[in-house]
Design an enzyme around this catalytic site. Sequence first.
Site, mmCIF file in Angstrom:
data_model
loop_
_atom_site.group_PDB
_atom_site.id
_atom_site.type_symbol
_atom_site.label_atom_id
_atom_site.label_comp_id
_atom_site.label_asym_id
_atom_site.label_seq_id
_atom_site.Cartn_x
_atom_site.Cartn_y
_atom_site.Cartn_z
ATOM 1 C CG ASN A 65 49.690 37.064 36.479
ATOM 2 O OD1 ASN A 65 49.342 37.892 37.329
ATOM 3 N ND2 ASN A 65 49.842 35.779 36.762
ATOM 4 N NE ARG A 66 43.553 41.579 33.250
ATOM 5 C CZ ARG A 66 43.025 42.488 32.417
ATOM 6 N NH1 ARG A 66 42.743 43.693 32.859
ATOM 7 N NH2 ARG A 66 42.771 42.179 31.160
ATOM 8 C CD GLU A 86 52.259 37.057 38.970
ATOM 9 O OE1 GLU A 86 52.498 35.894 39.355
ATOM 10 O OE2 GLU A 86 52.776 37.560 37.951
ATOM 11 C CG ASP A 129 57.129 29.204 33.118
ATOM 12 O OD1 ASP A 129 57.038 30.158 33.916
ATOM 13 O OD2 ASP A 129 56.990 28.021 33.451
#
Length: 335
Positions: free
Chosen positions: A210-211, A213, A281
């Site tokens: 995600n952003r 991360e 997910d």
Amino acid sequence: MNSPQFSKNRLEKIIKRIQDLRILVIGDLMLDQFIYGKVTRISPEAPVPVVQVTDEMAFPGGAANVARNLAEFGVKVGVCGVLGKDAAGEQLVKLLKKSKIDTKGLFIESRFSTITKTRIIARQQQVVRVDHEQKLKFRPAEIEQIKVFFRKEIKNYQAVIVEDYGKGFLHQEIFDELVSVAREEEKIVTVDPSPANPLNFSGATAVKPNRVEAVAYAGLSGDPEDADMNKVGTTLLERWKVPYLLVTMGDQGMMLYQKFLTPYHTPTRAKEVFDVSGAGDTAISFFTAGLAVGLNGMEAAELANHAAGVVVSKLGTATLQPEELIQSFAEASEP
């Protein structure tokens, strides 16, 4: 860059091909518990609400939720991970089997407790979450067991999804063995990474952070919302040397990065957001499935974005049905 086109007829054919896939999901397996109730008073013992329980539910969580996402859609799925020899582990095995998920890759370890996340919800609002977890430490013989499983079973799948939550299952040694075996068998390997467990993902087909991360992996400081995402994408593509980097960005949709190609942005397809549990997910599930049936990167990203847009409109770690995916694309094409 123009968005890929999906007619209803083409989408139905893609869905049928996806349902013919066999996909292996490996990583940190969890049990998601939901306790629903109502709040009528504040506790006399402390300034906290008293929740009167009205219902309890449990679902596969973590990597097991990815497997459930695909299985409920009609994909043939297997899982590989470690569970404790406890009641939560037994419950999770039952739930996986109920969804017709192949459990040959489960390793039951008595010195490990099954990761359990319990959410207490009142009036559709999460009051508190209680986590039971301990970081797993493998012995060499246990790592070898997992390697043997890969070497024996990988040929039975078209793709492998690696779900890392930083709970101890994924080691560099395990990942390298997986990539080596997958390369020999010409299988797709996609990764949903955890910055808490910074590994070298070279050899994977795609990585989907995600952003937050992605910015952390790129080593940039400051607010992730203000980060130069093109710089992030270029940095991570070069570091991991993967064909695809898909960054999920919440209400701003997703960004797909590919070497030598212009970054591709697909805006969010969610009409309303009730619960973001499991959205990532769903994204990795359907991006992988799309690649596995021969879609190009942009097409697979659109598929993943529509799928995630459906599940965030539901409460809890929800799954997706084929007709819901078709409806999402139909609504997006309306003038």
